[in-house]
Structures are given as structure tokens and as C-alpha cells.
Design a protein around this motif. Sequence first.
Motif, short mmCIF file in Angstrom:
data_model
loop_
_atom_site.label_atom_id
_atom_site.label_comp_id
_atom_site.label_asym_id
_atom_site.label_seq_id
_atom_site.Cartn_x
_atom_site.Cartn_y
_atom_site.Cartn_z
N GLY A 187 0.68 -1.29 0.11
CA GLY A 187 0.13 -0.07 0.14
C GLY A 187 0.76 1.37 -0.10
N ASP A 188 1.93 1.28 -0.54
CA ASP A 188 2.92 2.63 -0.41
C ASP A 188 2.62 3.35 -1.82
OD1 ASP A 188 4.07 0.83 -2.62
OD2 ASP A 188 6.08 1.13 -1.43
N GLY A 189 1.77 3.06 -2.78
CA GLY A 189 1.51 3.93 -4.07
C GLY A 189 2.46 3.42 -5.22
N PHE A 190 3.53 2.46 -4.68
CA PHE A 190 4.12 1.83 -5.97
C PHE A 190 4.16 0.24 -5.93
CE2 PHE A 190 6.12 5.71 -4.29
CZ PHE A 190 6.29 6.54 -5.69
N VAL A 191 4.03 -0.37 -7.28
CA VAL A 191 4.30 -1.59 -7.46
C VAL A 191 5.61 -1.99 -7.75
CG1 VAL A 191 3.46 -3.61 -8.85
CG2 VAL A 191 1.82 -1.78 -8.25
N ARG A 192 6.24 -2.64 -6.68
CA ARG A 192 7.68 -3.08 -7.14
C ARG A 192 7.92 -4.38 -7.64
NH1 ARG A 192 9.56 1.06 -4.50
NH2 ARG A 192 8.63 2.05 -2.72
N ASP A 193 8.88 -4.84 -8.15
CA ASP A 193 9.18 -5.91 -9.05
C ASP A 193 8.66 -7.22 -8.42
OD1 ASP A 193 11.35 -6.18 -7.14
OD2 ASP A 193 12.89 -6.21 -8.70
N ASP A 194 8.70 -7.41 -6.82
CA ASP A 194 8.40 -8.78 -6.47
C ASP A 194 6.94 -8.76 -6.38
OD1 ASP A 194 8.63 -6.53 -4.80
OD2 ASP A 194 8.93 -7.73 -2.94
N GLU A 195 6.16 -7.50 -6.02
CA GLU A 195 4.89 -7.23 -5.94
C GLU A 195 4.20 -7.43 -7.36
OE1 GLU A 195 3.93 -4.01 -2.63
OE2 GLU A 195 4.70 -3.31 -4.50
N TYR A 196 4.82 -6.93 -8.51
CA TYR A 196 4.49 -7.32 -9.85
C TYR A 196 4.39 -8.83 -10.25
CZ TYR A 196 3.66 -6.42 -14.58
OH TYR A 196 3.34 -6.27 -16.05
N PHE A 197 5.54 -9.22 -10.09
CA PHE A 197 5.58 -10.98 -10.28
C PHE A 197 4.59 -11.30 -9.61
CE2 PHE A 197 10.20 -9.57 -11.04
CZ PHE A 197 9.89 -9.07 -12.37
N GLN A 198 4.46 -11.30 -8.12
CA GLN A 198 3.42 -12.20 -7.44
C GLN A 198 1.94 -11.88 -8.25
OE1 GLN A 198 3.99 -14.51 -5.21
NE2 GLN A 198 1.60 -14.86 -5.23
N HIS A 199 1.91 -10.44 -8.17
CA HIS A 199 0.69 -10.20 -9.06
C HIS A 199 0.29 -10.80 -10.33
CE1 HIS A 199 -2.79 -7.69 -10.33
NE2 HIS A 199 -2.14 -7.71 -11.46
N MET A 200 1.31 -10.95 -11.30
CA MET A 200 1.34 -11.57 -12.37
C MET A 200 1.13 -13.13 -12.30
SD MET A 200 1.34 -9.66 -15.11
CE MET A 200 2.18 -10.53 -16.61
N VAL A 201 1.61 -13.61 -11.36
CA VAL A 201 1.43 -15.17 -11.13
C VAL A 201 -0.09 -15.56 -10.78
CG1 VAL A 201 1.98 -17.07 -9.59
CG2 VAL A 201 3.70 -15.78 -10.40
N THR A 202 -0.74 -14.57 -9.86
CA THR A 202 -1.90 -14.92 -9.48
C THR A 202 -3.08 -14.54 -10.52
OG1 THR A 202 -2.31 -12.63 -8.67
CG2 THR A 202 -1.61 -14.29 -7.20
#
Length: 272
Positions: free
Chosen positions: A120-135
Amino acid sequence: GQQPPERRPRSVAATMRMLDKDGDGQITYDEEYMRPARRSVEGWDGGDAEDAEAILGWYTAVFDKADLDHDDALGDDETRFLLCIVSEALTNLRGPSPSARDHVGARSTENLFKHADADGDGFVRDDEYFQHMVTRTAPLEWGEVDTFIEVWQWETFLKADVEKDGALTPDEFHFSVCLVKDDLSAGKFAERSLMTKLFRGMDANNDGKITPKEAKQVIASGHGQAERYEQLWELWELSPAYDENKDGCLDRSEAYFFAEELKGQPPDGAGL
């Protein structure tokens, strides 16, 4: 504006031809983007001055959103983003009209950003992006060649991260969503599907690589796809540069780059 990619999508090329009057590969805000918009509004008899101002405001907001590097000019990738924003607005019946003057993005994208921004910090970092893409991609069941998805995720993230700071702003994330939509609609994974089927048919011991022995056994077996597999294997043998570890076998990581080589030019009869 950003540097042009090697290939332009047709819609981007057409927009550039129409608006990039000086041919420098960028669409500038004042001279090339807003001037035709102003001319269009000046000749419009469908509303009053307030309506016209609202429409021009919408055009400006869309440009500002697409101008990811904030240099008052749109390169190829940013023009691609702009066309995506406009397409979303039209699809959602929120075009450049007074009732839509504040809308320059899709609400569905805002929801996706909230889901991806795990901390919830207002940015999507690489690890968050990859986890999002997996789901998001897991339910598609694209098969077992995970290298394709991993490389695609990384390429998409790097392209969308215009500021190169390892984190996507909401606008950069929106751009990444547009890139994903474009890839899927353009058949990005046609080659991946081809390689998936190739492994299923030829990797007899399921160890993640196809040996010459396995290939010859399948080709000689009279298998229903044997002729197609033979054409692919012959292409592989004629492309030594793609045997990265020089072991004479085709493994899954090498298959990704081999599939890119086949992109747009599959061998006769190889449409698996």
C-alpha cells in the motif's frame, strides 16, 4: 519521449504518420497533438464554449497521463499508451465529453493496482508485480514451460518502468496492463503454445529437455504429429546459436528464444 522500439504496432505507426509532422519520431504537445484537437473543436457546432474547453481539457489530461517521462512529447511506446487510454475510454463510453472531463483511466486498472500494491505504498515493485502476475495468469493454464511467462513478466515490467527505479507508479502500471493486453491480442503466446506441445510430444522422460534420441524416436514412430515435429527439429538443428549450453539438446529456457525465432514464420504444416 521514449526511443522507438524495433517494430511499431500498426495503430502506433498510423498515428505517428498522422501527427508526427516533422518526422522526428515524437508527437509534441503544442504543435502536433493539441493543434489538430483545437481545430477540431473550433469547427464543432455541437456545444458551447464550456463544452469545448472541457473536451480540450480531456485531451490534455490524456496526453499528460501518456507522457510517462514528462518531456511534453510522446514517443512510440507513449503513443501506444495514449491509444490504449482512448480505447478504454471509448469502450467504457467515457469519451472526450463534458460528462467525462475528469476520466483519463479505467477503474478496472485502478483496482488491479490496489491488488498488486501489496504494501500500500503507492508503488508496485518488481516482487509485487511478479506475484500479481502469477495470481492473474495461473488460471490461464498455459502449460509447464514457465520460462516463457517469467521472461515475459520481466520484459513487461522493465518496459513499463519508464523512470527505471524498480517500481511502477499508477500510470506506469496502467501502461503495463496495456502492454499485456496488446501481447495477448497479438497472439504473443502462439510460439509458446507451439513449444509446449513440442515438449509434450517429444520429451519422453519428462526431464525438461529434448535429446536427439528422443526426437528421432518420435519422428520414426509414425505419431500423428511426427511430420510437424520433424520440421521443428530440423529447424532447431539448423539454429546452433540457440543451443546456448552446447549440449545438443533443446531445453525449456532455450525453447523460449527458439520460439521467438519462429515468430511470424512457422514452418509449413507446423501450426500446432
